[in-house]
Scaffold this active site. Structure first.
Site, mmCIF file in Angstrom:
data_model
loop_
_atom_site.group_PDB
_atom_site.id
_atom_site.type_symbol
_atom_site.label_atom_id
_atom_site.label_comp_id
_atom_site.label_asym_id
_atom_site.label_seq_id
_atom_site.Cartn_x
_atom_site.Cartn_y
_atom_site.Cartn_z
ATOM 1 N N SER A 154 13.263 1.792 31.816
ATOM 2 C CA SER A 154 12.067 0.958 31.837
ATOM 3 C C SER A 154 12.213 -0.247 32.769
ATOM 4 O O SER A 154 12.274 -0.086 33.981
ATOM 5 C CB SER A 154 11.736 0.529 30.406
ATOM 6 N N LYS B 12 11.910 6.208 32.449
ATOM 7 C CA LYS B 12 10.735 5.788 31.693
ATOM 8 C C LYS B 12 9.857 4.948 32.614
ATOM 9 O O LYS B 12 10.153 3.786 32.890
ATOM 10 C CB LYS B 12 11.100 4.973 30.458
ATOM 11 N N ASP C 267 14.219 -0.067 47.055
ATOM 12 C CA ASP C 267 13.140 0.192 48.014
ATOM 13 C C ASP C 267 12.983 -0.927 49.039
ATOM 14 O O ASP C 267 12.570 -0.686 50.170
ATOM 15 C CB ASP C 267 11.822 0.415 47.279
#
Length: 468
Positions: free
Chosen positions: A311, A336, A322
C-alpha cells in the site's frame, strides 16, 4: 376405519404441494414483481429489501432484532463486491479502526489480508488469512510469525470461510488474554502457538548511522506522526554529516495516503508522487511534490522492499523508482494498489474502495507489486534443507535454545550448532546463526536497529552505495 388408498394419498399430496406453492407465490409475488421491474432499477431492489425485512420480522418463527437483520444485510452487500478491503463496520469495528490508525490497540500485533475473487496473479495463493507483516516488538513478532505466513486456524476453527473482519475480532482482545492460532509456512510447515495479547503501540521509524557516511532509516508504518518522526531522523542525519541514505520499507504494511505523500515530498521536487483514479471525478487526483526538498538531490537513496511492503510503502517505492530519485533493492512488493475511505453511519460505518492509485509512470500495481531494480534475497533451500527448517520451526528448536540460554556465549552457540547438525539438521551454519540472532533480538528490549552481519539485502544496499 377411515382410510385413504394409495391413489387418493398421492392426489392429496399433489393437492397439498400445489396449495403450498400457490401460497408461497402469493406471499412472495410483491418481491418477485419488484425484482422484474428492471435489473438496473436501484429503487426496486431497495423496496424488495424493505419488504423482505418486514416479512421476516412478521413471520419468522422467532422474534428477530431488526439491528441484526440490518447488519447482516449490510455485511452481505459489501461481501458481494469480492473486495477484501471494502467492508461494513460495526460500532466496535469503527473503534478498532480508529485505534489502528492512531497506532494503539489491544491485540497480538499482526497486519493481515485475505484476498477474494480473482487470485490468478498468485497461483500459490491459499484461501486463508495471510500475514502481511508482524508489528515489531509485539507478541506475534516475538513468536516468530513472519510476512507470508498463513493463519489457517484460530482455536479449532478454520479461517478459510472467515471474513477478514471476523479474524480481526478474534485476534484482538483484552491485554493478558490468550488466543491460539495455527500457522502454515511455505507448503507444509504447520505449527500452533498461544499468543498472549498486549496493548499494541505501533512504532513508526527507527534510525541509525551505519558508518560515518551512510544513514539508515526504517519506516515501520505510515501513521499521523510518521512524517514528524522521519523529519526528526533526517535532521539528525544532517547533523552527523550523512552522505547517503538507506530507507528500509521491508515489512511496512502501509498506512495513511496523506502521510506517505508528505514523506515522499521530502525527496522529490515538483514531481508526481502518485495519482488516484475513480469513476467519481472528485476522487481523480494528482499528488505532486513541492519544489523544496528536505533530502538534498546530492544524497543517493536506496530503498529496501520485500513481500511485506504494501500500500503506502508501494506508493513511496513507486515514486522513488519512477522519478529516478533512488533505486529499489530486495524482493517484489505485496501488490495493494487501491485506496479506501471510511464513512460513518451513526456509530457504525463502512470502508469502501473508492479509487485505485497509479505510480508516476501510470502503472497500477494492484495484485502485481513493484519489482526491485536489484533483486536480493535469501538463498533457496534444497529439499533436505527445507525438511530441516521445517523440523526447527515445528519443534521450536531455536526458541527452546534461547529460552534456556538467554545470553549465550560463542561456545554455547557453537555447541548447539554442532549438536543439531549431529542430530540431522543440514542447514548451513550462517542460516542457523541468523535464526538464533533473530530469536535473541525478539526477546531483547533494545534490539539493534540493523544487522549487517546476516542481513543480505542491507549488505547489498551498502555495497551499492560504496560502489562495490
Amino acid at each position: 376405519m377411515f382410510s385413504i388408498n394409495n391413489k387418493e394419498k398421492y392426489l392429496w399430496m399433489g393437492a397439498s404441494v400445489f396449495l403450498a406453492i400457490v401460497i408461497v407465490l402469493f406471499l412472495l409475488s410483491p418481491f418477485t414483481f419488484a425484482q422484474t421491474t428492471g435489473s438496473n432499477d436501484t429503487s426496486a431492489y431497495t423496496d424488495v429489501l424493505q419488504q423482505v425485512m418486514k416479512f421476516i420480522q412478521n413471520y419468522y418463527v422467532e422474534d428477530v432484532d431488526p439491528k441484526k437483520l440490518y447488519e447482516g444485510a449490510m455485511k452481505g452487500m459489501f461481501e458481494s463486491l469480492g473486495d477484501p478491503y471494502s467492508v461494513f463496520l460495526t460500532a466496535s469495528d469503527m473503534e478498532d479502526l480508529s485505534d489502528t490508525t492512531t497506532g494503539k490497540f489491544g491485540g497480538v500485533g499482526l497486519y493481515i489480508s485475505k484476498f477474494s475473487g480473482d487470485v490468478s496473479y498468485d497461483e500459490k495463493h491459499l484461501p486463508y488469512v495471510r500475514v502481511v507483516a508482524p508489528i515489531e516488538g509485539t507478541p506475534a513478532y516475538r513468536l516468530g510469525i513472519s510476512a507470508g505466513d498463513y493463519i489457517i486456524k484460530i482455536g479449532d476453527k478454520s479461517t478459510e470461510k472467515m471474513t477478514l473482519d471476523e479474524v480481526l475480532k478474534q485476534l484482538r482482545g483484552e491485554p493478558g488474554t490468550k488466543v491460539n492460532i495455527t500457522i502454515l509456512r511455505g507448503e507444509d510447515i504447520v505449527f500452533a502457538v498461544d499468543i498472549q495479547r498486549e496493548y499494541i503501540v505501533v512504532p513508526t521509524v527507527k534510525s541509525a548511522m551505519i558508518d560515518n557516511n551512510i544513514a539508515y532509516l526504517r519506516i515501520i508504518q505510515f501513521t499521523p506522526i510518521t512524517t514528524t518522526d522521519v523529519k526528526s531522523a533526517v535532521d539528525g542525519f544532517v547533523k552527523k554529516g550523512y552522505k547517503s541514505l538507506i530507507i528500509d520499507l521491508r515489512g511496512n504494511p502501509g498506512g495513511l495516503l496523506s502521510s506517505v505523500v508528505d514523506i515522499a515530498d521530502f525527496f522529490l521536487s515538483d514531481e508526481v508522487i502518485v495519482s488516484t483514479r475513480s469513476k467519481i471525478p472528485s476522487e481523480n487526483q494528482i499528488f505532486k511534490a513541492d519544489k523544496s526538498v528536505l533530502v538534498s538531490k546530492d544524497i543517493p537513496v536506496v530503498v529496501l522492499i520485500d513481500k511485506g511492503s504494501a500500500s503506502a510503502s508501494e506508493i513511496f517505492a513507486g515514486a522513488i523508482k519512477d522519478n529516478k530519485r533512488g533505486i529499489l533493492v530486495g524482493e517484489k512488493t505485496f501488490g495493494k494498489g487501491s485506496v479506501q475511505q471510511v464513512r460513518s453511519i451513526g456509530d457504525a460505518g463502512f470502508k469502501l474502495t473508492m479509487s485505485r492509485y497509479y505510480t508516476p509512470s501510470g502503472e497500477n500495481i494492484d495484485k502485481v507489486g513493484i519489482e526491485p531494480d536489484k533483486e536480493i534475497k535469501e538463498e533457496s533451500f534444497t529439499d533436505k534443507e527445507t525438511e530441516s527448517y521445517k523440523k526447527i520451526i515445528e519443534q521450536f528448536i531455536i526458541q527452546d535454545f534461547v529460552k534456556n540460554k538467554p545470553n549465550p556465549t560463542e561456545s554455547d552457540i557453537n555447541s548447539f550448532i554442532n549438536q543439531i547438525q549431529n542430530d540431522g539438521i543440514v542447514l548451513k551454519e550462517r542460516v542457523i546463526r541468523k535464526l538464533i540472532r533473530n530469536e535473541l533480538n525478539k526477546t531483547n528490549n533494545d534490539p539493534p536497529v540493523y544487522d549487517l552481519e546476516y542481513d543480505l539485502v542491507l549488505k547489498g544496499a551498502v555495497d551499492i552505495i560504496q560502489g562495490r
